[in-house]
Design a protein around this motif. Structure first.
Motif, short mmCIF file in Angstrom:
data_model
loop_
_atom_site.label_atom_id
_atom_site.label_comp_id
_atom_site.label_asym_id
_atom_site.label_seq_id
_atom_site.Cartn_x
_atom_site.Cartn_y
_atom_site.Cartn_z
N ARG A 26 1.11 11.20 2.58
CA ARG A 26 2.48 11.12 2.06
C ARG A 26 3.34 10.18 2.90
N LYS A 27 3.17 10.22 4.22
CA LYS A 27 4.01 9.39 5.09
C LYS A 27 3.76 7.90 4.84
N PHE A 28 2.48 7.54 4.59
CA PHE A 28 2.17 6.13 4.35
C PHE A 28 2.78 5.67 3.03
N GLY A 29 2.67 6.52 2.00
CA GLY A 29 3.25 6.17 0.71
C GLY A 29 4.77 6.05 0.78
N LEU A 30 5.41 6.98 1.48
CA LEU A 30 6.87 6.95 1.58
C LEU A 30 7.35 5.74 2.38
N ILE A 31 6.61 5.37 3.41
CA ILE A 31 6.96 4.17 4.17
C ILE A 31 6.89 2.95 3.25
N GLY A 32 5.84 2.88 2.43
CA GLY A 32 5.69 1.77 1.50
C GLY A 32 6.82 1.72 0.48
N VAL A 33 7.20 2.88 -0.03
CA VAL A 33 8.31 2.94 -0.99
C VAL A 33 9.60 2.49 -0.32
N GLY A 34 9.83 2.95 0.91
CA GLY A 34 11.04 2.57 1.62
C GLY A 34 11.15 1.07 1.84
N ILE A 35 10.06 0.46 2.26
CA ILE A 35 10.07 -0.99 2.48
C ILE A 35 10.31 -1.72 1.17
N ALA A 36 9.65 -1.27 0.10
CA ALA A 36 9.82 -1.92 -1.20
C ALA A 36 11.26 -1.83 -1.69
N LEU A 37 11.89 -0.67 -1.50
CA LEU A 37 13.28 -0.50 -1.94
C LEU A 37 14.24 -1.37 -1.12
N ILE A 38 13.96 -1.50 0.16
CA ILE A 38 14.80 -2.37 0.99
C ILE A 38 14.70 -3.81 0.51
N VAL A 39 13.49 -4.25 0.23
CA VAL A 39 13.28 -5.62 -0.25
C VAL A 39 13.95 -5.84 -1.60
N LEU A 40 13.86 -4.83 -2.48
CA LEU A 40 14.42 -4.98 -3.82
C LEU A 40 15.95 -4.86 -3.83
N LEU A 41 16.48 -3.84 -3.14
CA LEU A 41 17.91 -3.55 -3.24
C LEU A 41 18.77 -4.37 -2.29
N LEU A 42 18.28 -4.64 -1.10
CA LEU A 42 19.08 -5.37 -0.12
C LEU A 42 18.90 -6.88 -0.20
N PHE A 43 17.66 -7.30 -0.47
CA PHE A 43 17.38 -8.74 -0.46
C PHE A 43 17.16 -9.31 -1.86
N ASP A 44 16.97 -8.41 -2.83
CA ASP A 44 16.76 -8.84 -4.22
C ASP A 44 15.56 -9.78 -4.36
N TRP A 45 14.52 -9.51 -3.55
CA TRP A 45 13.29 -10.31 -3.61
C TRP A 45 12.30 -9.61 -4.54
N GLU A 46 12.48 -9.77 -5.82
CA GLU A 46 11.64 -9.05 -6.78
C GLU A 46 10.18 -9.48 -6.71
N ILE A 47 9.95 -10.75 -6.42
CA ILE A 47 8.58 -11.25 -6.39
C ILE A 47 7.77 -10.57 -5.28
N ILE A 48 8.46 -10.04 -4.27
CA ILE A 48 7.78 -9.31 -3.19
C ILE A 48 7.95 -7.80 -3.36
N GLY A 49 9.13 -7.39 -3.80
CA GLY A 49 9.43 -5.96 -3.86
C GLY A 49 8.59 -5.19 -4.85
N TRP A 50 8.41 -5.75 -6.06
CA TRP A 50 7.62 -5.00 -7.05
C TRP A 50 6.16 -4.86 -6.65
N PRO A 51 5.50 -5.91 -6.13
CA PRO A 51 4.13 -5.71 -5.63
C PRO A 51 4.05 -4.68 -4.50
N LEU A 52 5.06 -4.66 -3.63
CA LEU A 52 5.07 -3.66 -2.56
C LEU A 52 5.19 -2.25 -3.12
N LEU A 53 6.01 -2.10 -4.17
CA LEU A 53 6.15 -0.79 -4.80
C LEU A 53 4.85 -0.36 -5.46
N ALA A 54 4.15 -1.31 -6.09
CA ALA A 54 2.85 -1.00 -6.69
C ALA A 54 1.84 -0.62 -5.61
N LEU A 55 1.91 -1.32 -4.47
CA LEU A 55 1.01 -1.01 -3.36
C LEU A 55 1.26 0.40 -2.83
#
Length: 250
Positions: A26-55
């Motif tokens: 669970r901790k690894f998945g939540l870390i991944g979700v957190g990083i993806a949300l930061i990339v998507l919401l703060l930096f608006d880097w969809e090309i990186i954020g969505w693959p990170l969320l899928a990962l």
């Protein structure tokens, strides 16, 4: 083992349910979700954020922990891992499991026995389960290399952990968790002296690897090379049963 009793006469309940996610993942998945949300919401880097969320979703799926219906028969040895049977061979048991331990508990001896090797890909469930019920008499961790776990020599050169379980009748059964190219940590849920039931969760190997099972003398495998098996449910062997089994790939 805790759970609802089911049998081959139709008694018990069957239902589909979403598999749980093991706490170890669970901790690894939540870390991944957190990083993806930061990339998507703060930096608006969809090309990186969505693959990170899928990962992150893939990480949750990797650590899924479905329930299993374990056959309750003292003579059966059940699969300790999901995966593909990649090796069935006659080999001496590992040196660490051969002789008696300091408490006088017997080992597997040095004569060749049947070893069944189960390869787990990153798509398989990675929770490992006890092949038989009994007392955990020995756990031996050995650091080593991280070569392809599908290779025969991985049993002797890779990072691995041997587990010896003594059945109530005194007969020992050994299994080995082997790390591979991607797997970098073997996690144990049991310790020496614990009493386990057949099919009980005993550990996991992170991100793909292999588990070997050493059958006792006078016992043949009931599975075939290339067969896909399920931890805690597939019967690997019946004690004292010798029989050639053939299959046809289709």
């Amino acid at each position: 083992m805790a759970g609802d009793l089911r049998d081959n006469r139709g008694r018990g309940d069957a239902e589909w349910r979403w598999p749980a996610i093991h706490p170890e993942g669970r901790k690894f998945g939540l870390i991944g979700v957190g990083i993806a949300l930061i990339v998507l919401l703060l930096f608006d880097w969809e090309i990186i954020g969505w693959p990170l969320l899928a990962l992150a979703g893939g990480v949750f799926a990797f650590f899924r922990d479905p329930e299993r219906v374990v056959p309750q028969d003292d003579d059966m040895i059940v699969a300790p891992a999901d995966g593909l049977v990649t090796l069935i061979s006659q080999v001496p048991p590992p040196l660490e499991l051969q002789g008696p331990d300091g408490d006088g508990a017997p080992g597997l001896g040095s004569d060749p026995v049947t070893r069944i090797s189960i390869f787990m890909s990153v798509f398989d469930v990675h929770i490992n389960r006890a092949p038989v019920g009994g007392t955990v008499k020995r756990i031996v961790y050995i650091p080593g290399r991280f070569m392809n776990a599908d290779l025969d020599k991985a049993s002797e050169e890779n990072e691995r952990q041997h587990i010896l379980i003594e059945r109530p009748d005194g007969r020992p059964i050994g299994c080995t968790q082997i790390a591979g190219l991607v797997a970098r940590r073997i996690v144990s849920f049991v310790k020496q002296g614990d009493i386990v039931a057949a099919g009980q969760r005993i550990g996991l190997i992170r991100f793909g690897s292999r588990v070997d099972v050493y059958l006792p003398q006078g016992t043949d495998a009931k599975v075939l090379l290339g067969q896909k098996i399920i931890a805690g449910e597939t019967v690997l062997a019946e004690l004292g049963k010798l029989k050639l089994i053939e299959g046809v790939s289709q």
